[in-house]
Design a protein around this motif. Structure first.
Motif, PDB file in Angstrom:
ATOM      1  N   MET A 136      11.699  -9.866 -20.011  1.00  0.00           N
ATOM      2  CA  MET A 136      11.971  -9.939 -18.578  1.00  0.00           C
ATOM      3  C   MET A 136      13.369  -9.369 -18.313  1.00  0.00           C
ATOM      4  O   MET A 136      14.312  -9.711 -19.009  1.00  0.00           O
ATOM      5  N   THR A 137      13.471  -8.521 -17.313  1.00  0.00           N
ATOM      6  CA  THR A 137      14.757  -7.927 -16.952  1.00  0.00           C
ATOM      7  C   THR A 137      15.332  -8.631 -15.718  1.00  0.00           C
ATOM      8  O   THR A 137      14.646  -9.459 -15.103  1.00  0.00           O
ATOM      9  N   LYS A 138      16.552  -8.251 -15.371  1.00  0.00           N
ATOM     10  CA  LYS A 138      17.189  -8.865 -14.197  1.00  0.00           C
ATOM     11  C   LYS A 138      16.351  -8.623 -12.935  1.00  0.00           C
ATOM     12  O   LYS A 138      16.159  -9.533 -12.131  1.00  0.00           O
ATOM     13  N   SER A 139      15.825  -7.388 -12.762  1.00  0.00           N
ATOM     14  CA  SER A 139      15.058  -7.130 -11.527  1.00  0.00           C
ATOM     15  C   SER A 139      13.742  -7.908 -11.516  1.00  0.00           C
ATOM     16  O   SER A 139      13.288  -8.353 -10.453  1.00  0.00           O
ATOM     17  N   GLU A 140      13.131  -8.099 -12.691  1.00  0.00           N
ATOM     18  CA  GLU A 140      11.909  -8.929 -12.756  1.00  0.00           C
ATOM     19  C   GLU A 140      12.229 -10.386 -12.437  1.00  0.00           C
ATOM     20  O   GLU A 140      11.439 -11.086 -11.779  1.00  0.00           O
ATOM     21  N   LEU A 141      13.378 -10.833 -12.893  1.00  0.00           N
ATOM     22  CA  LEU A 141      13.815 -12.202 -12.590  1.00  0.00           C
ATOM     23  C   LEU A 141      14.004 -12.372 -11.076  1.00  0.00           C
ATOM     24  O   LEU A 141      13.558 -13.369 -10.495  1.00  0.00           O
ATOM     25  N   ILE A 142      14.618 -11.382 -10.444  1.00  0.00           N
ATOM     26  CA  ILE A 142      14.810 -11.421  -8.982  1.00  0.00           C
ATOM     27  C   ILE A 142      13.451 -11.472  -8.268  1.00  0.00           C
ATOM     28  O   ILE A 142      13.257 -12.261  -7.342  1.00  0.00           O
ATOM     29  N   ASP A 143      12.487 -10.661  -8.735  1.00  0.00           N
ATOM     30  CA  ASP A 143      11.140 -10.669  -8.139  1.00  0.00           C
ATOM     31  C   ASP A 143      10.491 -12.037  -8.246  1.00  0.00           C
ATOM     32  O   ASP A 143       9.879 -12.527  -7.295  1.00  0.00           O
ATOM     33  N   LYS A 144      10.597 -12.661  -9.428  1.00  0.00           N
ATOM     34  CA  LYS A 144       9.977 -13.978  -9.629  1.00  0.00           C
ATOM     35  C   LYS A 144      10.582 -15.015  -8.704  1.00  0.00           C
ATOM     36  O   LYS A 144       9.861 -15.817  -8.106  1.00  0.00           O
ATOM     37  N   ILE A 145      11.901 -15.020  -8.586  1.00  0.00           N
ATOM     38  CA  ILE A 145      12.553 -15.998  -7.713  1.00  0.00           C
ATOM     39  C   ILE A 145      12.127 -15.747  -6.258  1.00  0.00           C
ATOM     40  O   ILE A 145      11.857 -16.688  -5.515  1.00  0.00           O
ATOM     41  N   SER A 146      12.023 -14.476  -5.883  1.00  0.00           N
ATOM     42  CA  SER A 146      11.613 -14.133  -4.511  1.00  0.00           C
ATOM     43  C   SER A 146      10.237 -14.688  -4.168  1.00  0.00           C
ATOM     44  O   SER A 146       9.977 -15.083  -3.035  1.00  0.00           O
ATOM     45  N   GLN A 147       9.336 -14.709  -5.159  1.00  0.00           N
ATOM     46  CA  GLN A 147       7.981 -15.234  -4.915  1.00  0.00           C
ATOM     47  C   GLN A 147       8.009 -16.698  -4.497  1.00  0.00           C
ATOM     48  O   GLN A 147       7.150 -17.158  -3.760  1.00  0.00           O
ATOM     49  N   PHE A 148       9.016 -17.438  -5.021  1.00  0.00           N
ATOM     50  CA  PHE A 148       9.116 -18.861  -4.667  1.00  0.00           C
ATOM     51  C   PHE A 148       9.957 -19.094  -3.429  1.00  0.00           C
ATOM     52  O   PHE A 148       9.996 -20.182  -2.890  1.00  0.00           O
ATOM     53  N   GLN A 149      10.679 -18.076  -2.999  1.00  0.00           N
ATOM     54  CA  GLN A 149      11.565 -18.209  -1.844  1.00  0.00           C
ATOM     55  C   GLN A 149      11.088 -17.229  -0.785  1.00  0.00           C
ATOM     56  O   GLN A 149      11.824 -16.325  -0.401  1.00  0.00           O
ATOM     57  N   ASP A 150       9.826 -17.402  -0.327  1.00  0.00           N
ATOM     58  CA  ASP A 150       9.267 -16.362   0.543  1.00  0.00           C
ATOM     59  C   ASP A 150       9.856 -16.360   1.952  1.00  0.00           C
ATOM     60  O   ASP A 150       9.636 -15.441   2.721  1.00  0.00           O
ATOM     61  N   GLN A 151      10.641 -17.410   2.267  1.00  0.00           N
ATOM     62  CA  GLN A 151      11.304 -17.387   3.577  1.00  0.00           C
ATOM     63  C   GLN A 151      12.605 -16.585   3.542  1.00  0.00           C
ATOM     64  O   GLN A 151      13.195 -16.308   4.563  1.00  0.00           O
ATOM     65  N   LEU A 152      13.036 -16.209   2.330  1.00  0.00           N
ATOM     66  CA  LEU A 152      14.277 -15.439   2.208  1.00  0.00           C
ATOM     67  C   LEU A 152      13.968 -13.981   1.894  1.00  0.00           C
ATOM     68  O   LEU A 152      13.095 -13.689   1.085  1.00  0.00           O
ATOM     69  N   PRO A 153      14.686 -13.038   2.540  1.00  0.00           N
ATOM     70  CA  PRO A 153      14.474 -11.632   2.205  1.00  0.00           C
ATOM     71  C   PRO A 153      14.863 -11.374   0.743  1.00  0.00           C
ATOM     72  O   PRO A 153      15.858 -11.933   0.272  1.00  0.00           O
ATOM     73  N   PRO A 154      14.063 -10.546   0.023  1.00  0.00           N
ATOM     74  CA  PRO A 154      14.376 -10.254  -1.389  1.00  0.00           C
ATOM     75  C   PRO A 154      15.811  -9.765  -1.589  1.00  0.00           C
ATOM     76  O   PRO A 154      16.416 -10.041  -2.627  1.00  0.00           O
ATOM     77  N   LYS A 155      16.353  -9.094  -0.592  1.00  0.00           N
ATOM     78  CA  LYS A 155      17.748  -8.618  -0.677  1.00  0.00           C
ATOM     79  C   LYS A 155      18.723  -9.782  -0.845  1.00  0.00           C
ATOM     80  O   LYS A 155      19.715  -9.672  -1.549  1.00  0.00           O
ATOM     81  N   ASP A 156      18.432 -10.883  -0.144  1.00  0.00           N
ATOM     82  CA  ASP A 156      19.304 -12.067  -0.253  1.00  0.00           C
ATOM     83  C   ASP A 156      19.179 -12.705  -1.627  1.00  0.00           C
ATOM     84  O   ASP A 156      20.160 -13.189  -2.192  1.00  0.00           O
TER      85      ASP A 156
END
Lengths: 99, 96
Positions: free
Chosen positions: B1-21
């Protein structure tokens, strides 16, 4: 100086990024949990600029109970190792503060 | 898992937050952790592990190309000690 904790990191996100307290806490929890999940599935984690969390399978080796002197084999196990990235290494190596 | 994949995974659980945040938050977490180590402050994450600096003594090394000896000064290196929960969860996967 006390250690940096999850609560400190969440507080920093709340203050500097304007997330609410719940979101800040959840992101920090999720950050460490996703790394653990990946490692539990035997998948290495590569965080560029920070470092890699690698996995190593260790085979059985002879061990001993230090109290009784009894021979006990140490079972085969999988362990996590952290290999700091170049950027992190360069930033910490010149630490010269007083101990 | 890379940093960008980690960001994607966290984004899936935080769908009220823009992925940029989420991306910015992850970068800030890593910078906060780096800055702690730069100041020789320990990091303690319950169930995950702890990070600290270890000192390496000065030594005499060698330039592998020229064979010349070089004095290497003492330095600090980051060290990670996995916590109990992480050790157990990783080790549970060994038979699979």
């Amino acid at each position: 100086m006390s250690a940096l904790t999850k609560a400190d990191i969440a507080e920093m996100l709340y203050e500097e990024l304007g997330l609410n307290k719940r979101e800040s806490k959840e992101i920090v929890e999720c950050f460490f949990e996703e790394i653990r999940l990946s490692l539990a599935e035997n998948e290495q984690v590569k965080i560029s600029g920070f470092g890699n969390f690698d996995l190593r399978d260790k085979s059985v080796r002879p061990g001993r109970n230090p109290k009784t002197g009894e021979d006990i084999p140490i079972e085969a196990r999988r362990v996590v190792t952290f290999k700091p990235g170049q950027k992190l290494k360069v930033r910490v190596e010149n630490y010269a503060g007083s101990e | 898992m890379t940093k960008s994949e980690l960001i994607d995974k966290i984004s899936q659980f935080q769908d009220q937050l823009p992925p940029k945040d989420v991306e910015l938050a992850v970068k800030m977490i890593l910078e906060e952790m780096t800055q702690a180590l730069v100041n020789n402050q320990r990091i303690e994450i319950r169930g995950f592990g702890s990070f600290c600096l270890h000192y390496r003594n000065p030594r005499v090394g060698r330039n592998p190309k020229t064979g010349e000896t070089v004095e290497l000064p003492g330095k600090y290196v980051p060290y990670f000690k996995p916590g109990k929960e992480l050790r157990e969860r990783v080790n549970a996967g060994i038979g699979k």
